[in-house]
Design a protein around this motif. Structure first.
Motif, PDB file in Angstrom:
ATOM      1  N   GLN A  38      25.660 -22.336 -15.106  1.00  0.00           N
ATOM      2  CA  GLN A  38      25.808 -21.543 -14.880  1.00  0.00           C
ATOM      3  C   GLN A  38      24.777 -20.480 -14.493  1.00  0.00           C
ATOM      4  O   GLN A  38      23.799 -20.095 -14.555  1.00  0.00           O
ATOM      5  CB  GLN A  38      26.068 -20.841 -16.538  1.00  0.00           C
ATOM      6  N   ALA A  39      25.904 -19.613 -13.414  1.00  0.00           N
ATOM      7  CA  ALA A  39      24.562 -18.803 -12.386  1.00  0.00           C
ATOM      8  C   ALA A  39      25.545 -17.222 -13.547  1.00  0.00           C
ATOM      9  O   ALA A  39      26.338 -17.142 -14.343  1.00  0.00           O
ATOM     10  CB  ALA A  39      25.529 -18.391 -11.391  1.00  0.00           C
ATOM     11  N   PRO A  40      24.372 -16.482 -13.017  1.00  0.00           N
ATOM     12  CA  PRO A  40      24.440 -14.713 -13.565  1.00  0.00           C
ATOM     13  C   PRO A  40      26.194 -14.074 -13.519  1.00  0.00           C
ATOM     14  O   PRO A  40      26.151 -14.549 -12.168  1.00  0.00           O
ATOM     15  CB  PRO A  40      23.053 -13.877 -13.104  1.00  0.00           C
ATOM     16  N   GLY A  41      26.772 -13.794 -14.263  1.00  0.00           N
ATOM     17  CA  GLY A  41      27.712 -13.370 -14.468  1.00  0.00           C
ATOM     18  C   GLY A  41      28.686 -13.865 -13.938  1.00  0.00           C
ATOM     19  O   GLY A  41      29.983 -13.548 -14.074  1.00  0.00           O
ATOM     20  N   LYS A  42      29.004 -15.945 -14.054  1.00  0.00           N
ATOM     21  CA  LYS A  42      29.885 -16.707 -13.941  1.00  0.00           C
ATOM     22  C   LYS A  42      29.727 -17.576 -15.156  1.00  0.00           C
ATOM     23  O   LYS A  42      29.710 -17.757 -15.945  1.00  0.00           O
ATOM     24  CB  LYS A  42      29.008 -16.872 -12.853  1.00  0.00           C
ATOM     25  N   ARG A  44      30.371 -20.588 -16.645  1.00  0.00           N
ATOM     26  CA  ARG A  44      29.347 -22.054 -17.275  1.00  0.00           C
ATOM     27  C   ARG A  44      30.729 -23.386 -16.147  1.00  0.00           C
ATOM     28  O   ARG A  44      31.597 -23.657 -16.455  1.00  0.00           O
ATOM     29  CB  ARG A  44      29.563 -22.730 -18.162  1.00  0.00           C
ATOM     30  N   ALA A  91      21.561 -21.246 -11.291  1.00  0.00           N
ATOM     31  CA  ALA A  91      21.771 -21.646 -12.471  1.00  0.00           C
ATOM     32  C   ALA A  91      21.124 -21.743 -13.571  1.00  0.00           C
ATOM     33  O   ALA A  91      19.941 -22.915 -12.913  1.00  0.00           O
ATOM     34  CB  ALA A  91      22.770 -22.455 -12.482  1.00  0.00           C
ATOM     35  N   LEU A 118      16.511 -23.996 -15.940  1.00  0.00           N
ATOM     36  CA  LEU A 118      16.238 -23.234 -15.045  1.00  0.00           C
ATOM     37  C   LEU A 118      16.275 -23.570 -13.706  1.00  0.00           C
ATOM     38  O   LEU A 118      14.672 -23.634 -13.743  1.00  0.00           O
ATOM     39  CB  LEU A 118      15.243 -21.658 -14.773  1.00  0.00           C
ATOM     40  N   THR A 120      16.012 -22.716  -9.727  1.00  0.00           N
ATOM     41  CA  THR A 120      16.010 -21.159  -9.315  1.00  0.00           C
ATOM     42  C   THR A 120      15.947 -21.666  -7.367  1.00  0.00           C
ATOM     43  O   THR A 120      14.363 -22.125  -7.194  1.00  0.00           O
ATOM     44  CB  THR A 120      14.779 -20.502  -9.288  1.00  0.00           C
TER      45      THR A 120
END
Length: 123
Positions: A38-42, A44, A91, A118, A120
């Motif tokens: 799950q990326a920020p604002g998206k 899962r 994510a 996490l 990155t």
């Protein structure tokens, strides 16, 4: 039941990471283990899944050829080897268990979840 994920971190584009997830508290039979992210604002999204028997894995198109899912039943562990990482792979990665023995890609089809690790990827 507790799923403990580890192995996340910061890596440059093109690099590799290996995630691990171990199940504690219960031994499942004929189940499926999966990885989601799950990326920020998206929402899962599905990454990969593998059955208890270690048969042909199932991958999202976005990671096919770069990621490899495997499992070690003796250690109740599933791993995700991630090669050729891209910034868009950034994510929180979650492992999950589906207690029904067929491969699915919807998060709603999985019953138990780990806490997430996490990843990155810098450009």
């Amino acid at each position: 039941v507790q799923l403990q994920a580890s192995g996340g971190g910061l890596v440059q584009a093109g690099g590799s990471l290996r995630l691990s997830c171990t199940i504690f508290g219960r031994t499942f039979s004929r189940h499926v283990m999966g990885w989601f992210r799950q990326a920020p604002g998206k929402e899962r999204e599905f990454v990969a899944a593998i059955t208890w028997s270690g048969g042909t894995p199932y991958y999202a198109d976005s990671v096919k050829g770069r990621f490899t899912i495997s499992r070690d039943n003796a250690k109740n562990t599933v791993r995700l080897q991630m090669n050729g990482l891209k910034p868009e792979d950034t994510a929180v990665y979650y492992c999950a268990v589906r207690s029904v023995y067929d491969l699915r890609s919807s998060p709603n089809d999985y019953d138990y979840w780990g806490q997430g690790t996490l990843v990155t990827v810098s450009s």
